[in-house]
Design an enzyme around this catalytic site. Structure first.
Site, PDB file in Angstrom:
ATOM      1  N   ASP A 192       0.833  -1.198   0.000  1.00 33.88           N
ATOM      2  CA  ASP A 192       0.000   0.000   0.000  1.00 33.88           C
ATOM      3  C   ASP A 192       0.873   1.256   0.000  1.00 33.88           C
ATOM      4  O   ASP A 192       1.544   1.546   0.998  1.00 33.88           O
ATOM      5  CB  ASP A 192      -0.897  -0.024   1.244  1.00 33.88           C
ATOM      6  CG  ASP A 192      -2.116   0.843   1.111  1.00 33.88           C
ATOM      7  OD1 ASP A 192      -2.164   1.673   0.199  1.00 33.88           O
ATOM      8  OD2 ASP A 192      -3.038   0.683   1.934  1.00 33.88           O
ATOM      9  N   ASP A 193       0.886   1.982  -1.108  1.00 30.70           N
ATOM     10  CA  ASP A 193       1.661   3.227  -1.250  1.00 30.70           C
ATOM     11  C   ASP A 193       3.172   2.992  -1.387  1.00 30.70           C
ATOM     12  O   ASP A 193       3.958   3.924  -1.194  1.00 30.70           O
ATOM     13  CB  ASP A 193       1.413   4.199  -0.083  1.00 30.70           C
ATOM     14  CG  ASP A 193       0.027   4.808  -0.091  1.00 30.70           C
ATOM     15  OD1 ASP A 193      -0.748   4.546  -1.023  1.00 30.70           O
ATOM     16  OD2 ASP A 193      -0.295   5.550   0.849  1.00 30.70           O
ATOM     17  N   CYS A 246      -5.609   3.912  -4.102  1.00 29.10           N
ATOM     18  CA  CYS A 246      -5.776   2.514  -3.699  1.00 29.10           C
ATOM     19  C   CYS A 246      -7.079   1.835  -4.093  1.00 29.10           C
ATOM     20  O   CYS A 246      -7.050   0.834  -4.808  1.00 29.10           O
ATOM     21  CB  CYS A 246      -5.548   2.389  -2.199  1.00 29.10           C
ATOM     22  SG  CYS A 246      -6.405   3.620  -1.208  1.00 29.10           S
ATOM     23  N   ARG A 303      -7.771  -1.332  -6.640  1.00 30.02           N
ATOM     24  CA  ARG A 303      -8.247  -2.631  -6.163  1.00 30.02           C
ATOM     25  C   ARG A 303      -9.503  -3.069  -6.900  1.00 30.02           C
ATOM     26  O   ARG A 303      -9.727  -4.263  -7.138  1.00 30.02           O
ATOM     27  CB  ARG A 303      -8.472  -2.575  -4.653  1.00 30.02           C
ATOM     28  CG  ARG A 303      -7.168  -2.460  -3.888  1.00 30.02           C
ATOM     29  CD  ARG A 303      -7.351  -1.871  -2.480  1.00 30.02           C
ATOM     30  NE  ARG A 303      -6.101  -1.271  -2.039  1.00 30.02           N
ATOM     31  CZ  ARG A 303      -5.132  -1.908  -1.405  1.00 30.02           C
ATOM     32  NH1 ARG A 303      -5.293  -3.180  -1.076  1.00 30.02           N
ATOM     33  NH2 ARG A 303      -4.016  -1.299  -1.073  1.00 30.02           N
ATOM     34  N   LYS A 305      -6.263  -5.582   3.605  1.00 30.20           N
ATOM     35  CA  LYS A 305      -7.115  -4.433   3.302  1.00 30.20           C
ATOM     36  C   LYS A 305      -8.141  -4.754   2.215  1.00 30.20           C
ATOM     37  O   LYS A 305      -7.808  -5.348   1.196  1.00 30.20           O
ATOM     38  CB  LYS A 305      -6.227  -3.271   2.872  1.00 30.20           C
ATOM     39  CG  LYS A 305      -6.943  -2.018   2.402  1.00 30.20           C
ATOM     40  CD  LYS A 305      -5.936  -0.920   2.161  1.00 30.20           C
ATOM     41  CE  LYS A 305      -6.528   0.290   1.487  1.00 30.20           C
ATOM     42  NZ  LYS A 305      -5.557   1.402   1.359  1.00 30.20           N
ATOM     43  N   HIS A 353     -11.310  -2.186   1.432  1.00 22.82           N
ATOM     44  CA  HIS A 353     -11.544  -0.829   0.919  1.00 22.82           C
ATOM     45  C   HIS A 353     -12.425  -0.803  -0.318  1.00 22.82           C
ATOM     46  O   HIS A 353     -12.326   0.091  -1.161  1.00 22.82           O
ATOM     47  CB  HIS A 353     -10.204  -0.132   0.633  1.00 22.82           C
ATOM     48  CG  HIS A 353     -10.287   1.366   0.702  1.00 22.82           C
ATOM     49  ND1 HIS A 353      -9.296   2.193   0.215  1.00 22.82           N
ATOM     50  CD2 HIS A 353     -11.232   2.197   1.206  1.00 22.82           C
ATOM     51  CE1 HIS A 353      -9.613   3.453   0.417  1.00 22.82           C
ATOM     52  NE2 HIS A 353     -10.801   3.488   1.025  1.00 22.82           N
ATOM     53  N   HIS A 397       1.572   2.424   4.012  1.00 19.33           N
ATOM     54  CA  HIS A 397       0.626   3.541   4.082  1.00 19.33           C
ATOM     55  C   HIS A 397       0.700   4.225   5.448  1.00 19.33           C
ATOM     56  O   HIS A 397       0.851   3.564   6.469  1.00 19.33           O
ATOM     57  CB  HIS A 397      -0.786   2.995   3.849  1.00 19.33           C
ATOM     58  CG  HIS A 397      -1.850   4.017   3.627  1.00 19.33           C
ATOM     59  ND1 HIS A 397      -2.236   4.912   4.593  1.00 19.33           N
ATOM     60  CD2 HIS A 397      -2.641   4.260   2.539  1.00 19.33           C
ATOM     61  CE1 HIS A 397      -3.218   5.671   4.116  1.00 19.33           C
ATOM     62  NE2 HIS A 397      -3.474   5.301   2.871  1.00 19.33           N
ATOM     63  N   ASP A 439      -0.156  -0.457  -5.129  1.00 22.35           N
ATOM     64  CA  ASP A 439      -1.475  -0.053  -5.619  1.00 22.35           C
ATOM     65  C   ASP A 439      -1.502   1.327  -6.253  1.00 22.35           C
ATOM     66  O   ASP A 439      -2.500   1.706  -6.864  1.00 22.35           O
ATOM     67  CB  ASP A 439      -2.508  -0.140  -4.491  1.00 22.35           C
ATOM     68  CG  ASP A 439      -2.155   0.707  -3.283  1.00 22.35           C
ATOM     69  OD1 ASP A 439      -1.052   1.282  -3.234  1.00 22.35           O
ATOM     70  OD2 ASP A 439      -2.999   0.798  -2.364  1.00 22.35           O
ATOM     71  N   ASN A 440      -0.436   2.087  -6.126  1.00 26.38           N
ATOM     72  CA  ASN A 440      -0.315   3.407  -6.747  1.00 26.38           C
ATOM     73  C   ASN A 440       1.100   3.902  -6.503  1.00 26.38           C
ATOM     74  O   ASN A 440       1.900   3.216  -5.863  1.00 26.38           O
ATOM     75  CB  ASN A 440      -1.339   4.400  -6.174  1.00 26.38           C
ATOM     76  CG  ASN A 440      -1.489   4.348  -4.667  1.00 26.38           C
ATOM     77  OD1 ASN A 440      -2.525   3.964  -4.139  1.00 26.38           O
ATOM     78  ND2 ASN A 440      -0.447   4.725  -3.945  1.00 26.38           N
ATOM     79  N   LYS A 457       1.398   9.649  -5.891  1.00 27.75           N
ATOM     80  CA  LYS A 457       0.022   9.194  -5.668  1.00 27.75           C
ATOM     81  C   LYS A 457      -0.988  10.332  -5.823  1.00 27.75           C
ATOM     82  O   LYS A 457      -0.728  11.463  -5.433  1.00 27.75           O
ATOM     83  CB  LYS A 457      -0.086   8.601  -4.261  1.00 27.75           C
ATOM     84  CG  LYS A 457      -1.500   8.168  -3.849  1.00 27.75           C
ATOM     85  CD  LYS A 457      -1.496   7.678  -2.421  1.00 27.75           C
ATOM     86  CE  LYS A 457      -2.907   7.363  -1.935  1.00 27.75           C
ATOM     87  NZ  LYS A 457      -2.909   6.879  -0.529  1.00 27.75           N
TER      88      LYS A 457
END
Length: 550
Positions: A38-39, A76, A80, A138, A140, A233, A338-339, A393
């Site tokens: 994540d990130d 994110c 996803r 996660k 989300h 993240h 994810d980004n 991001k």
């Protein structure tokens, strides 16, 4: 102009096509493991130019295919939604993050903020075709029971419903809008264990599910496992011993780190030596920071590195389990961020809501990284990680959408090398379906109409049969928070959120440093027309206000 977004009448597949495994009985179908960080920045792990200790990820990347032009959505949950649906995030229901939908987007189709029921998730598709489907981490993609991963095809799941949390498990709540909620197999949990740390626990639960389901009645079935870390993240938090291992590593600052990583990317063959890097966008250069600001910034990067280090160790635990159970050699492993790296500076943000995230936290120097602190590391470190790309991001620039990724576990012809063709996160669904021997659903699944798959399978490319995944005339668009882009072949138009298009040749200028719009008006017009087609097809609504621009 050709557009991959124009569809002919779709034939309806019989329901029986999704009732049982379709691969030949004599052929052992592969397992699938998707690991999402994540990130994570593009060059954070060693195999992509970083100095952080990531031996497990590096080993996987070395054995697999490094997807050096892999692209996601700019943040994110849109990513996803594409990962699990194979379609555009606007069609999947996440045209904007649920927490950040603009007033003029609310209530409009494609801006529900959760994975819509009219998409068939990868877990649903594989589960209906004889796979064990497992999730830890996660989600989300929705908060209500009918939007829970357990309702969207995951037979076993431990999940954080929201987009972020305290990594040590503080502030668990059932308040779905503002709290931090965990569910297991659809049941809301009252809390998490006292020794909870996100990366550790997510890996532990996945290992548990892999073991338990292998021992159960479905143990002979292949699996689809989705390990969705929330590290690194913000809030940046890590065990103190992990942080201490990086003490002093970043005292030279983010500009020095950026130069070192660019040099290492050249050495690894990830970029050419003459690649122009986009100049970072900073409020203050490193040398303009005070002694105290430098000390604090370096500590924040130490915490971040510790989170990535810890994530890697937990990937190693999962790989060890696959080897212990003799599943490793038959498992296709996809790793991705994810980004692009997160450039948010919480302490100095002017965005309402963002600048209050750290209210009540103890962000004193000695407490930074603990469960009671709440910090992010800011645009300097983020742009060290996204270089040579532009921004980070939340932007549809290369820095926001080109992310670290690699795929391995099969004897692909390209294994052990670089895969430089443009690829999209929406391609994962058709790629896995082809490897599993499951046909494209063609817009029908279990008696309901679903969004057609828009991504393309990587299988011919990974096997060395083609040099591209997308044809030079295909157009691939993206939009979030009003930042837009459209890619066609080597060309790209980019609008970082100003409302004005810029034109780049990404093959020659991956850093988006030279705007060619004035010199190529016909090319600009062609891609702009392609954007209009794409925007209409997926239902883009440009937000009426600036929602999120770090």
């Amino acid at each position: 102009m050709r557009s991959r977004f124009l569809f002919a009448m779709l034939a309806v597949l019989p329901l029986a096509a999704f009732a049982a495994p379709v691969a030949a009985k004599s052929e052992k179908r592969p397992n699938f493991l998707v690991i999402v960080a994540d990130d994570l920045g593009y060059s954070d792990i060693g195999a992509f130019g970083g100095e952080i200790d990531t031996p497990n990820l590096d080993a996987l990347a070395k054995k697999g295919v490094k997807l050096t032009a892999f692209h996601t959505a700019p943040t994110c949950s849109p990513t996803r939604s594409m990962l699990l649906s194979g379609t555009d995030n606007h069609l999947a229901g996440v045209g904007a993050m649920a927490e950040l939908i603009a007033p003029n987007q609310r209530g409009k189709p494609g801006f529900e903020g959760y994975l819509r029921p009219n998409v068939a998730s990868l877990a649903e598709l594989l589960g209906a075709n004889g796979y064990r489907t497992l999730l830890s981490g996660k989600w989300h993609l929705g908060l209500t029971p009918d939007q829970d991963p357990h309702a969207r095809g995951f037979q076993r799941s431990f999940t954080l419903l929201q987009g972020g949390h305290n990594h040590f498990g503080l502030a668990t709540s059932n308040a779905l809008i503002k709290g931090t909620t965990y569910r297991e197999n659809g049941d809301t949990l009252p809390g998490v264990p006292q020794d909870f740390y996100s990366s550790d626990y997510f890996a532990t639960k996945l290992v548990q599910y892999l073991d338990e389901t292998k021992q159960g009645v479905d143990g002979a079935k292949p699996f689809f496992a989705y390990l969705a870390f929330t590290a690194p993240h913000w809030p940046l938090q890590a065990p103190k011993a992990d942080i201490e291992r990086y003490r002093g590593r970043y005292d030279a600052g983010f500009e020095v780190l950026r130069a070192r990583r660019l040099k290492r990317q050249v050495e690894l063959g990830l970029i050419d030596a003459d690649t122009a890097a986009h100049a970072p966008v900073l409020k203050k250069d490193w040398d303009a920071l005070s002694v105290e600001e430098k000390k604090t910034a370096a500590r924040d990067m130490e915490i971040y590195a510790a989170m990535v280090d810890r994530l890697d160790k937990n990937v190693g635990r999962v790989i060890a389990e696959l080897k212990r159970t003799d599943e490793y050699d038959n498992t296709v492993i996809l790793f991705l961020a994810d980004n692009g790296a997160e450039g948010l500076d919480i302490a100095h943000s002017e965005m309402a809501g963002i600048n209050t995230l750290d209210d009540g936290a103890d962000n004193s120097f000695d407490n930074r990284g603990s469960a009671t602190s709440y910090v992010a590391y800011g645009p300097g470190w983020a742009q060290a990680a996204t270089a040579p790309s532009w921004l980070f991001k939340a932007y549809a620039t290369e820095g926001g959408t080109r992310t670290v990724a690699f795929v391995g576990g099969k004897d692909f012809k390209r294994s052990g090398g670089l895969g430089g063709a443009f690829t999209s996160v929406a391609d994962v669904v058709p790629t896995f379906l082809e490897l599993a021997g499951v046909p494209d659903h063609k817009g029908q699944f279990q008696g309901r109409a679903v969004e057609p798959i828009r991504g393309k399978s990587w299988v011919p490319y990974l096997k060395g049969k083609t040099d591209r995944v997308y044809a030079t005339g295909d157009t691939i668009g993206t939009e979030l928070f009003g930042s837009r882009a459209l890619r066609q072949g080597d060309w790209k138009i980019t609008d970082p959120g100003t409302g004005a298009w810029q034109l780049f040749n990404i093959a020659e200028d991956p850093g988006e440093t030279r705007d060619l719009a004035k010199d190529n008006p016909e090319r600009l017009a062609e891609l702009t027309a392609g954007w209009d087609v794409y925007a209409k097809e997926v239902g883009i609504i440009i937000p009426s206000v600036k929602i999120y621009q770090p």
